[in-house]
Design a protein around this motif. Structure first.
Motif, PDB file in Angstrom:
ATOM      1  N   UNK A  63      53.596  46.860 111.052  1.00 23.08           N
ATOM      2  CA  UNK A  63      53.545  46.361 109.722  1.00 23.08           C
ATOM      3  C   UNK A  63      53.147  45.010 109.394  1.00 23.08           C
ATOM      4  N   UNK A  64      52.215  44.522 108.632  1.00 24.64           N
ATOM      5  CA  UNK A  64      52.092  43.079 108.325  1.00 24.64           C
ATOM      6  C   UNK A  64      52.748  42.681 106.932  1.00 24.64           C
ATOM      7  N   UNK A  65      52.543  43.326 105.837  1.00 19.91           N
ATOM      8  CA  UNK A  65      53.264  43.163 104.845  1.00 19.91           C
ATOM      9  C   UNK A  65      53.193  44.523 103.867  1.00 19.91           C
ATOM     10  N   UNK A  66      53.461  44.676 102.608  1.00 19.04           N
ATOM     11  CA  UNK A  66      53.584  45.692 102.102  1.00 19.04           C
ATOM     12  C   UNK A  66      52.431  46.726 102.004  1.00 19.04           C
ATOM     13  N   UNK A  67      51.330  46.160 102.092  1.00 22.55           N
ATOM     14  CA  UNK A  67      50.058  46.830 101.700  1.00 22.55           C
ATOM     15  C   UNK A  67      49.290  46.913 103.072  1.00 22.55           C
ATOM     16  N   UNK A  68      49.532  46.066 104.167  1.00 18.25           N
ATOM     17  CA  UNK A  68      48.595  46.022 105.172  1.00 18.25           C
ATOM     18  C   UNK A  68      49.335  46.215 106.881  1.00 18.25           C
ATOM     19  N   UNK A  69      48.756  46.601 107.700  1.00 22.67           N
ATOM     20  CA  UNK A  69      49.119  46.776 108.875  1.00 22.67           C
ATOM     21  C   UNK A  69      48.154  46.399 110.103  1.00 22.67           C
ATOM     22  N   UNK A  70      48.582  46.448 111.177  1.00 22.45           N
ATOM     23  CA  UNK A  70      47.670  45.775 112.327  1.00 22.45           C
ATOM     24  C   UNK A  70      47.658  47.048 113.289  1.00 22.45           C
ATOM     25  N   UNK A  71      46.466  47.431 113.814  1.00 27.18           N
ATOM     26  CA  UNK A  71      46.407  48.689 114.842  1.00 27.18           C
ATOM     27  C   UNK A  71      46.024  48.038 116.079  1.00 27.18           C
ATOM     28  N   UNK A  72      46.773  48.247 117.182  1.00 23.45           N
ATOM     29  CA  UNK A  72      46.617  47.544 118.534  1.00 23.45           C
ATOM     30  C   UNK A  72      46.680  48.667 119.476  1.00 23.45           C
ATOM     31  N   UNK A  73      46.070  48.550 120.483  1.00 24.32           N
ATOM     32  CA  UNK A  73      46.295  49.470 121.970  1.00 24.32           C
ATOM     33  C   UNK A  73      47.480  48.874 122.663  1.00 24.32           C
ATOM     34  N   UNK A  74      48.244  49.814 123.106  1.00 25.83           N
ATOM     35  CA  UNK A  74      49.405  49.563 124.056  1.00 25.83           C
ATOM     36  C   UNK A  74      49.132  49.220 125.343  1.00 25.83           C
ATOM     37  N   UNK A  75      48.134  49.848 125.616  1.00 25.36           N
ATOM     38  CA  UNK A  75      47.526  49.823 127.269  1.00 25.36           C
ATOM     39  C   UNK A  75      46.204  49.221 127.079  1.00 25.36           C
ATOM     40  N   UNK A  76      45.804  48.818 128.305  1.00 25.78           N
ATOM     41  CA  UNK A  76      44.467  48.386 128.528  1.00 25.78           C
ATOM     42  C   UNK A  76      43.596  49.513 128.546  1.00 25.78           C
ATOM     43  N   UNK A  77      42.507  49.607 127.851  1.00 27.18           N
ATOM     44  CA  UNK A  77      41.795  50.836 127.288  1.00 27.18           C
ATOM     45  C   UNK A  77      40.232  50.410 127.837  1.00 27.18           C
ATOM     46  N   UNK A  78      39.436  51.376 128.341  1.00 25.83           N
ATOM     47  CA  UNK A  78      38.123  51.404 128.633  1.00 25.83           C
ATOM     48  C   UNK A  78      37.298  50.959 127.421  1.00 25.83           C
ATOM     49  N   UNK A  79      36.054  50.498 127.700  1.00 27.08           N
ATOM     50  CA  UNK A  79      35.390  49.981 126.321  1.00 27.08           C
ATOM     51  C   UNK A  79      35.048  51.224 126.197  1.00 27.08           C
ATOM     52  N   UNK A  80      34.655  51.685 124.794  1.00 24.13           N
ATOM     53  CA  UNK A  80      33.868  52.761 124.232  1.00 24.13           C
ATOM     54  C   UNK A  80      34.602  52.837 122.682  1.00 24.13           C
ATOM     55  N   UNK A  81      34.082  54.127 122.195  1.00 23.28           N
ATOM     56  CA  UNK A  81      34.570  54.474 120.823  1.00 23.28           C
ATOM     57  C   UNK A  81      35.802  55.491 120.907  1.00 23.28           C
ATOM     58  N   UNK A  82      36.708  55.320 120.270  1.00 22.17           N
ATOM     59  CA  UNK A  82      38.011  56.030 120.166  1.00 22.17           C
ATOM     60  C   UNK A  82      38.187  56.516 118.801  1.00 22.17           C
ATOM     61  N   UNK A  83      38.818  57.840 118.687  1.00 23.93           N
ATOM     62  CA  UNK A  83      39.436  58.186 117.243  1.00 23.93           C
ATOM     63  C   UNK A  83      40.649  58.103 117.241  1.00 23.93           C
ATOM     64  N   UNK A  84      41.367  57.215 116.264  1.00 27.06           N
ATOM     65  CA  UNK A  84      42.913  57.102 116.108  1.00 27.06           C
ATOM     66  C   UNK A  84      43.322  57.820 114.986  1.00 27.06           C
ATOM     67  N   UNK A  85      44.234  58.484 114.924  1.00 26.92           N
ATOM     68  CA  UNK A  85      44.828  59.145 113.896  1.00 26.92           C
ATOM     69  C   UNK A  85      46.107  58.250 113.250  1.00 26.92           C
ATOM     70  N   UNK A  86      45.777  57.812 111.867  1.00 28.67           N
ATOM     71  CA  UNK A  86      46.759  56.867 111.427  1.00 28.67           C
ATOM     72  C   UNK A  86      47.455  57.523 110.214  1.00 28.67           C
ATOM     73  N   UNK A  87      48.778  57.615 109.957  1.00 21.46           N
ATOM     74  CA  UNK A  87      49.422  57.984 108.728  1.00 21.46           C
ATOM     75  C   UNK A  87      49.938  56.790 108.098  1.00 21.46           C
ATOM     76  N   UNK A  88      49.658  57.069 106.594  1.00 18.39           N
ATOM     77  CA  UNK A  88      50.146  56.343 105.808  1.00 18.39           C
ATOM     78  C   UNK A  88      50.969  57.034 104.498  1.00 18.39           C
ATOM     79  N   UNK A  89      52.122  56.446 104.498  1.00 14.26           N
ATOM     80  CA  UNK A  89      52.946  56.802 103.219  1.00 14.26           C
ATOM     81  C   UNK A  89      53.414  56.097 102.246  1.00 14.26           C
ATOM     82  N   UNK A  90      53.250  56.456 100.881  1.00 12.27           N
ATOM     83  CA  UNK A  90      53.623  55.682  99.585  1.00 12.27           C
ATOM     84  C   UNK A  90      55.193  55.497  99.512  1.00 12.27           C
ATOM     85  N   UNK A  91      55.477  55.064  98.385  1.00 17.75           N
ATOM     86  CA  UNK A  91      56.574  54.808  97.964  1.00 17.75           C
ATOM     87  C   UNK A  91      57.208  55.595  96.991  1.00 17.75           C
TER      88      UNK A  91
END
Length: 793
Positions: free
Chosen positions: A543-571
């Protein structure tokens, strides 16, 4: 025998010589110190000493017609030993005002040359000199003072032609009224300016109302006072006095002026009802209407508090059905009904009224009783209109109320027990429905606080009820609905694609994500970003602030295309959660963690320059983007991602404002780029082409030689310029076909095994300024990746 009979000390003043006789004495007995007081014995003999001339002030009358006129003669004792020249200087001689006086340089006579005016110059101080023919000063200069004597040559003058004052009626003798003032330009220390005041005429307003002398004046100060009784405002409204001022204590020159004295009214008259008996009618069940007027007269000055009437109901209104107030223009009493009358309970009301003035009555007024009037009010029987229990009818409901929900009931009744009929004459959104017989109000469909007819979460409608008696009397009331905001919309995540470094760690760039919510506060931000359990093994979101977040890989990944599911919840309460599939391109950033170019290139195809500028500025503020300087970041954003609107796009967002991500906060909806993945058919058409024209065929033939890429791109741009179905913006045109047989190999892979020595990229210098700068700033590996993302050029 030589003898001196007289010892003479002669000073000539205006041609006169004063002589003092000392009797007959022998010359031998003559005392030399008496004859020559300026000499004294010294060293056994006589000697002369220096002395100053002492001449008393010379008095000259102003306005003298005898000019030139000798004033005084000065003498020097040097006259017995040789020739003397006399000189005079000072104001009136050689200083302004010049040429009023002169001196005879031979005889020493001082003369006035023209008439003097004391009102301009009261005195003159001159210096007289005795000089030898060679110009040597023989004596110390003598001071001669000339005083101008005053003559009564100025009339006294009043400070005003007309003076104004006032006196209250029935004032006792000796009451101060006003003062008149005058001045005289003559010498105030003489009788020429000694003034005396007098009243020489009196006229009443209106004329001939009072003939006796009512006022006197102090002849020294000019103060005017009352002399007699009988000043009555009802008889006389004022006086006009003629006043005289004279100098010489009243015996000299005179002037005249006028003094206007207004008579002020006092409250010495009670108001009286005229007439004192009234009969009026009132309709039952009606309020706020006038039933009649009552009259009162007053002899005092109209428009003042001494004349203004104040009416009171003293008897016959124990229930408070009536009210009376004063018409300020006519001074009449206006009687009205403020509480509904009921014919069935009382058919007649007898009211007792009194009247008095706004100002209290003066102690000088006659001791008369207060005036009283009687008013009989007859009540008329009429059909009564229906009545609402409350007006306005206030309801508080959530905006997402279910259709058919009962909002209000039992809202009105009829005093005559007549059957009622209900309707809604005003419901701009059509949200309501009412039962015509029972008056029950229900929701026709769900509400929305975003309606233009909702102001500050308030929606207003009008309800009408009508009785079924003959005539059909109707009554309306306002229906005020307060809408509570509910959480109706889940937040939407974007961007849905981007680029991150394959190397794990917080020091490498991540993908900035944000969300928008159609709900209003407090059901929107702050947002909460999360990952499903199955995704969290390889990815993390910060979480960066109230409206933004930063997506990072946890481990070293191979180069290529990935599909990541992200959940976002309001207040909201309850909160709503949405999931989104984010397409992430993982690239190898190397030891410098430099994935700026690839990230900017890929993301720019979806969100444009402004958002990338924001993203990179946000990363830099978190210390996640490593670069040599601010200029490096600015070059990567502005110089190498120019498929937007040129200079205007560069000004769209200043990344210097986003150094600290904590300062970003929520952004306006106009800032966010459109969500990707919109079908081509939903894109807006260009306005410079007719609708429904077919799109031209884009070039698909692979270039046989790398130098043909320039032609390939130019052909694509030419087709795009004449394609009516592309967006009407300067949007990037993405080429997903890289061609075959290129010396550079496939552009889709950044992991190419070719080296710098295998290929020659000099031809990039011939493709224009954009590719020339790419050729200078990037190695071939980077260039091949950037070229893929910028083929719109």
């Amino acid at each position: 025998m030589a003898a001196r009979r007289l010892a003479v000390l002669c000073v000539l003043v205006a041609g006169l010589c004063q002589v003092w006789s000392s009797g007959q004495v022998d010359q031998d007995d003559l005392n030399q110190t008496v004859l020559y007081p300026w000499r004294r014995k010294s060293s056994g003999g006589l000697s002369r000493v220096k002395r100053d001339w002492i001449i008393p002030p010379i008095r000259v009358s102003e306005n003298s017609k005898q000019v030139p006129e000798n004033l005084v003669q000065i003498k020097s004792d040097k006259v017995f030993t040789g020739e003397v020249i006399y000189k005079l200087e000072g104001p009136g001689v050689d200083q302004d005002p010049k040429n009023l006086f002169e001196i005879d340089d031979k005889t020493g006579w001082i003369r006035s040359m023209m008439p003097l005016d004391r009102e301009k110059y009261r005195s003159f101080t001159l210096k007289a000199f005795a000089l030898s023919p060679s110009g040597e000063r023989l004596e110390n200069p003598s001071t001669i003072e000339i005083l101008v004597l005053d003559q009564n040559d100025n009339r006294p003058k009043f400070s005003q032609k007309e003076f104004a004052g006032a006196v209250a009626e029935f004032s006792v003798p000796g009451t101060s009224v006003m003062s008149v003032t005058a001045t005289d330009a003559d010498d105030p220390t003489t009788d020429n300016a000694m003034l005396s005041y007098s009243i020489i005429g009196q006229e009443s307003i209106p004329p001939l109302r009072i003939n006796k002398t009512m006022f006197g004046i102090n002849n020294e100060t000019g103060a005017i006072y009352t002399r007699d009784v009988g000043i009555d405002w009802e008889v006389v409204k004022g006086f006009r006095l003629k006043v005289l001022v004279a100098d010489m204590s009243g015996m000299g020159l005179t002037s005249e002026a006028h003094a206007i004295i207004n008579v002020n009214d006092i409250n010495n008259n009670r108001p009286r009802f005229s007439p004192d008996q009234y009969i009026m009618s009132a309709v039952e069940n009606k309020v706020g209407f006038v039933i009649g007027w009552v009259n009162a007269t007053d002899k005092d000055e109209p428009g003042t508090g001494n004349w203004q009437a104040k009416y009171t109901i003293t008897k016959g209104d124990s229930s408070g059905n009536f009210d009376i107030h004063t018409d300020p223009g006519t001074n009449q009493g206006i009687l009205s009904v403020i509480k509904a009358l009921d014919f069935e309970s009382q058919t007649e009301h007898t009211l007792t009224l009194t009247v008095e003035n706004v100002n209290p009555l003066s102690i000088k007024a006659p001791n008369d009783p207060m005036s009283i009037a009687t008013v009989v009010v007859n009540v008329a029987n009429e059909n009564e209109a229906p009545r609402f229990n409350k007006d306005p009818i206030e309801i508080v409901v959530p905006e997402s109320v279910a259709p058919g929900t009962l909002l209000a009931s039992n809202i009105a009744y009829d005093p005559d027990n007549a059957k009622l009929r209900y309707d809604i004459p005003r419901d701009p959104e059509g949200w309501l429905i009412i039962d015509a017989e029972t008056g029950e109000i229900k929701a026709r469909r769900s509400f929305s606080v975003r309606s233009p007819h909702v102001k500050n979460n308030i929606y207003t409608a009008v309800i009408r009820v009508t009785d079924t008696d003959s005539g059909g009397i109707s009554t309306t009331a306002s229906l005020v609905i307060s809408l509570r905001e509910t959480n109706d919309f889940p937040p939407q995540l974007f961007p849905l694609m981007g680029t991150v470094c394959s190397e794990a760690g917080r020091g490498t760039p991540g993908l900035v994500l944000t969300a928008v919510d159609e709900d209003l506060a407090p059901h929107a931000e702050p947002f909460t970003f999360d990952l499903p359990i199955e995704v969290s093994a390889n990815w993390t979101i910060m979480q960066v602030n109230e409206t933004h977040a930063m997506l990072h890989p946890l481990v070293e990944l191979e180069t290529g295309e990935y599909v990541v599911t992200v959940l976002v919840t309001d207040s909201g309460s309850p909160s709503l959660t949405a999931s989104a599939q984010v397409n992430v391109s993982v690239c190898s950033c190397g030891k410098d963690s430099d994935c700026k170019s690839e990230s900017a290139a890929v993301t720019s195809n979806q969100v444009g320059v402004s958002f990338i500028a924001f993203e990179i500025g946000l990363l830099k503020g978190q210390g996640l983007l490593v670069g040599e300087s601010d200029d490096d970041i600015r070059d990567n954003v502005l110089n190498y991602d120019e498929q937007g609107g040129g200079e205007e796009d560069e000004n769209a967002f200043n990344i210097d404002l986003l150094r600290n991500p904590a300062d970003v906060g929520p952004l306006p909806a106009s800032f966010y780029p459109p969500v990707t993945g919109i079908p081509r058919g939903n894109q807006p058409l260009r306005r410079d082409y007719p609708d429904n024209l077919p799109s031209p065929s884009y070039p698909r033939k692979p270039p046989a030689d790398p130098t043909d890429i320039e032609d390939f791109i130019n052909d694509g741009l030419e087709v795009a310029d004449h394609d009516p179905n592309v967006p009407p913006y300067d949007t990037a045109l993405i080429y997903d076909y890289e061609g075959d047989g290129s010396l550079a190999g496939s552009l889709s892979s950044i992991a190419s095994a070719s080296s710098d020595g295998d290929q020659d990229y000099d031809y990039l210098n011939d493709w224009g300024p954009r590719f020339k700068k790419l050729a200078n700033m990037y190695d071939p590996l980077h260039c091949s990746f950037i070229l893929k993302c910028h083929l719109s050029y």
